[in-house]
Design a protein around this motif. Structure first.
Motif, PDB file in Angstrom:
ATOM      1  N   LEU A 129      26.716  21.190  21.668  1.00  0.00           N
ATOM      2  CA  LEU A 129      25.837  21.869  20.723  1.00  0.00           C
ATOM      3  C   LEU A 129      25.831  21.035  19.445  1.00  0.00           C
ATOM      4  N   ILE A 130      24.727  20.342  19.208  1.00  0.00           N
ATOM      5  CA  ILE A 130      24.597  19.421  18.081  1.00  0.00           C
ATOM      6  C   ILE A 130      24.101  20.154  16.838  1.00  0.00           C
ATOM      7  N   GLY A 131      23.155  21.051  17.038  1.00  0.00           N
ATOM      8  CA  GLY A 131      22.560  21.755  15.906  1.00  0.00           C
ATOM      9  C   GLY A 131      21.807  22.981  16.369  1.00  0.00           C
ATOM     10  N   MET A 132      21.249  23.688  15.401  1.00  0.00           N
ATOM     11  CA  MET A 132      20.417  24.849  15.693  1.00  0.00           C
ATOM     12  C   MET A 132      19.168  24.763  14.827  1.00  0.00           C
ATOM     13  N   ILE A 133      18.065  25.280  15.369  1.00  0.00           N
ATOM     14  CA  ILE A 133      16.785  25.224  14.661  1.00  0.00           C
ATOM     15  C   ILE A 133      16.016  26.513  14.934  1.00  0.00           C
ATOM     16  N   ASP A 134      15.420  27.039  13.892  1.00  0.00           N
ATOM     17  CA  ASP A 134      14.738  28.328  13.944  1.00  0.00           C
ATOM     18  C   ASP A 134      13.272  28.127  13.588  1.00  0.00           C
ATOM     19  N   ILE A 135      12.383  28.663  14.409  1.00  0.00           N
ATOM     20  CA  ILE A 135      10.951  28.586  14.151  1.00  0.00           C
ATOM     21  C   ILE A 135      10.443  29.994  13.874  1.00  0.00           C
ATOM     22  N   ARG A 136       9.955  30.202  12.665  1.00  0.00           N
ATOM     23  CA  ARG A 136       9.351  31.495  12.313  1.00  0.00           C
ATOM     24  C   ARG A 136       7.892  31.455  12.738  1.00  0.00           C
ATOM     25  N   HIS A 137       7.469  32.470  13.471  1.00  0.00           N
ATOM     26  CA  HIS A 137       6.135  32.476  14.071  1.00  0.00           C
ATOM     27  C   HIS A 137       5.026  32.663  13.051  1.00  0.00           C
ATOM     28  N   ARG A 138       5.356  33.255  11.916  1.00  0.00           N
ATOM     29  CA  ARG A 138       4.395  33.437  10.820  1.00  0.00           C
ATOM     30  C   ARG A 138       5.196  33.486   9.525  1.00  0.00           C
ATOM     31  N   LEU A 139       4.468  33.444   8.412  1.00  0.00           N
ATOM     32  CA  LEU A 139       5.125  33.451   7.110  1.00  0.00           C
ATOM     33  C   LEU A 139       4.854  34.757   6.372  1.00  0.00           C
ATOM     34  N   ASN A 140       5.856  35.243   5.646  1.00  0.00           N
ATOM     35  CA  ASN A 140       5.642  36.308   4.673  1.00  0.00           C
ATOM     36  C   ASN A 140       5.648  35.633   3.291  1.00  0.00           C
TER      37      ASN A 140
ATOM     38  N   ASN B 221       0.924  28.204  18.706  1.00  0.00           N
ATOM     39  CA  ASN B 221      -0.370  28.139  18.020  1.00  0.00           C
ATOM     40  C   ASN B 221      -0.211  28.094  16.495  1.00  0.00           C
ATOM     41  N   ILE B 222       0.864  27.474  16.040  1.00  0.00           N
ATOM     42  CA  ILE B 222       1.049  27.241  14.610  1.00  0.00           C
ATOM     43  C   ILE B 222       0.498  25.845  14.342  1.00  0.00           C
ATOM     44  N   LYS B 223      -0.619  25.784  13.649  1.00  0.00           N
ATOM     45  CA  LYS B 223      -1.321  24.514  13.471  1.00  0.00           C
ATOM     46  C   LYS B 223      -0.909  23.782  12.198  1.00  0.00           C
ATOM     47  N   LYS B 224      -0.412  24.539  11.236  1.00  0.00           N
ATOM     48  CA  LYS B 224       0.030  23.947   9.983  1.00  0.00           C
ATOM     49  C   LYS B 224       1.416  24.505   9.696  1.00  0.00           C
ATOM     50  N   VAL B 225       2.411  23.612   9.651  1.00  0.00           N
ATOM     51  CA  VAL B 225       3.817  24.007   9.565  1.00  0.00           C
ATOM     52  C   VAL B 225       4.354  23.697   8.168  1.00  0.00           C
TER      53      VAL B 225
ATOM     54  N   ASN C 108      18.272  27.031 -11.342  1.00  0.00           N
ATOM     55  CA  ASN C 108      18.707  25.631 -11.286  1.00  0.00           C
ATOM     56  C   ASN C 108      18.261  24.933 -10.009  1.00  0.00           C
ATOM     57  N   ARG C 109      17.578  25.673  -9.140  1.00  0.00           N
ATOM     58  CA  ARG C 109      17.208  25.140  -7.832  1.00  0.00           C
ATOM     59  C   ARG C 109      15.740  24.703  -7.828  1.00  0.00           C
ATOM     60  N   ILE C 110      15.493  23.539  -7.252  1.00  0.00           N
ATOM     61  CA  ILE C 110      14.122  23.069  -7.051  1.00  0.00           C
ATOM     62  C   ILE C 110      13.900  22.944  -5.556  1.00  0.00           C
ATOM     63  N   THR C 111      12.893  23.660  -5.055  1.00  0.00           N
ATOM     64  CA  THR C 111      12.553  23.633  -3.633  1.00  0.00           C
ATOM     65  C   THR C 111      11.307  22.783  -3.433  1.00  0.00           C
ATOM     66  N   GLN C 112      11.410  21.818  -2.531  1.00  0.00           N
ATOM     67  CA  GLN C 112      10.254  21.003  -2.164  1.00  0.00           C
ATOM     68  C   GLN C 112       9.560  21.654  -0.971  1.00  0.00           C
ATOM     69  N   ARG C 113       8.225  21.721  -1.022  1.00  0.00           N
ATOM     70  CA  ARG C 113       7.421  22.332   0.037  1.00  0.00           C
ATOM     71  C   ARG C 113       6.587  21.264   0.714  1.00  0.00           C
ATOM     72  N   TYR C 114       6.848  21.044   2.007  1.00  0.00           N
ATOM     73  CA  TYR C 114       6.167  20.033   2.804  1.00  0.00           C
ATOM     74  C   TYR C 114       5.324  20.697   3.879  1.00  0.00           C
ATOM     75  N   TRP C 115       4.172  20.113   4.186  1.00  0.00           N
ATOM     76  CA  TRP C 115       3.308  20.600   5.264  1.00  0.00           C
ATOM     77  C   TRP C 115       3.142  19.527   6.326  1.00  0.00           C
ATOM     78  N   ILE C 116       3.148  19.961   7.577  1.00  0.00           N
ATOM     79  CA  ILE C 116       2.830  19.090   8.713  1.00  0.00           C
ATOM     80  C   ILE C 116       1.668  19.733   9.451  1.00  0.00           C
ATOM     81  N   THR C 117       0.595  18.984   9.625  1.00  0.00           N
ATOM     82  CA  THR C 117      -0.570  19.478  10.360  1.00  0.00           C
ATOM     83  C   THR C 117      -0.464  19.002  11.799  1.00  0.00           C
ATOM     84  N   LEU C 118      -0.571  19.964  12.731  1.00  0.00           N
ATOM     85  CA  LEU C 118      -0.439  19.664  14.163  1.00  0.00           C
ATOM     86  C   LEU C 118      -1.800  19.727  14.827  1.00  0.00           C
ATOM     87  N   ASP C 119      -1.985  18.929  15.872  1.00  0.00           N
ATOM     88  CA  ASP C 119      -3.251  18.938  16.624  1.00  0.00           C
ATOM     89  C   ASP C 119      -3.233  19.995  17.700  1.00  0.00           C
TER      90      ASP C 119
END
Length: 174
Positions: free
Chosen positions: A79-90, A129-133, A163-174
């Motif tokens: 077990l190298i890591g864990m990853i969570d995909i949220r199906h939609r955003l609140n 069917n998440i086109k923009k992540v 004191n926290r700065i969050t960077q927001r990145y988008w990936i567009t999927l085909d």
């Protein structure tokens, strides 16, 4: 790369998952992408929540449907890591959390595993069917930012909260 496969948790992985939790707690590391594993007392409690949160009809209050995967090494089954995909955003996830969270065991870091995990998770996003992540990280987490960018992300903005700065990145999927 093909060193990893994403696997859904099942009771047969109980010991590996609980060892993962213990290791992260001992190291004082953040357990992103584990569907709240840190906050549960037992595997059974965590697994019940994981199962409930897979579907819109059974998702627990205050959460969105999500699928959590274990990143298992193809050679050796570690077990190298864990990853969570949220199906939609609140609203909260749209600002600070994003669609995907992940973590990698300390001894396995800086070997390209996070990049491969995210690449595999993006394939799952297409199936959902998440086109923009949206993926976020703390500005001081340079390794995570590099992982996100390697997977084709573009920085939209940064949000300051205390004191926290969050960077927001988008990936567009085909």
């Amino acid at each position: 790369m093909n060193r990893l496969k994403l696997v859904l948790p099942t009771p047969e992985y109980k010991n590996k998952i609980m060892d993962y939790k213990s290791e992260f707690i001992e190291n004082g590391d953040s357990m992103d992408g584990t569907a709240g594993l840190r906050n549960t007392e037992t595997f059974e409690e965590w697994y019940g929540a994981f199962c409930d949160n897979l579907k819109e009809e059974t998702v627990r209050d205050g959460l969105v449907p999500a699928t959590t995967y274990m990143a298992i090494s193809i050679d050796g089954g570690r077990l190298i890591g864990m990853i969570d995909i949220r199906h939609r955003l609140n609203d909260s996830l749209l600002n600070l959390g994003g669609h995907i969270g992940y973590s990698v065991r300390k001894p396995e870091r800086q070997q390209g595993y996070a990049t491969e995990m995210l690449e595999l998770a993006l394939i799952e996003c297409v199936k959902l069917n998440i086109k923009k992540v949206l993926i976020t990280c703390d500005k001081d987490n340079v390794a995570s930012a590099k992982t996100i960018i390697k997977n084709g992300a573009e920085l939209e903005n940064e949000i300051s909260e205390g004191n926290r700065i969050t960077q927001r990145y988008w990936i567009t999927l085909d």
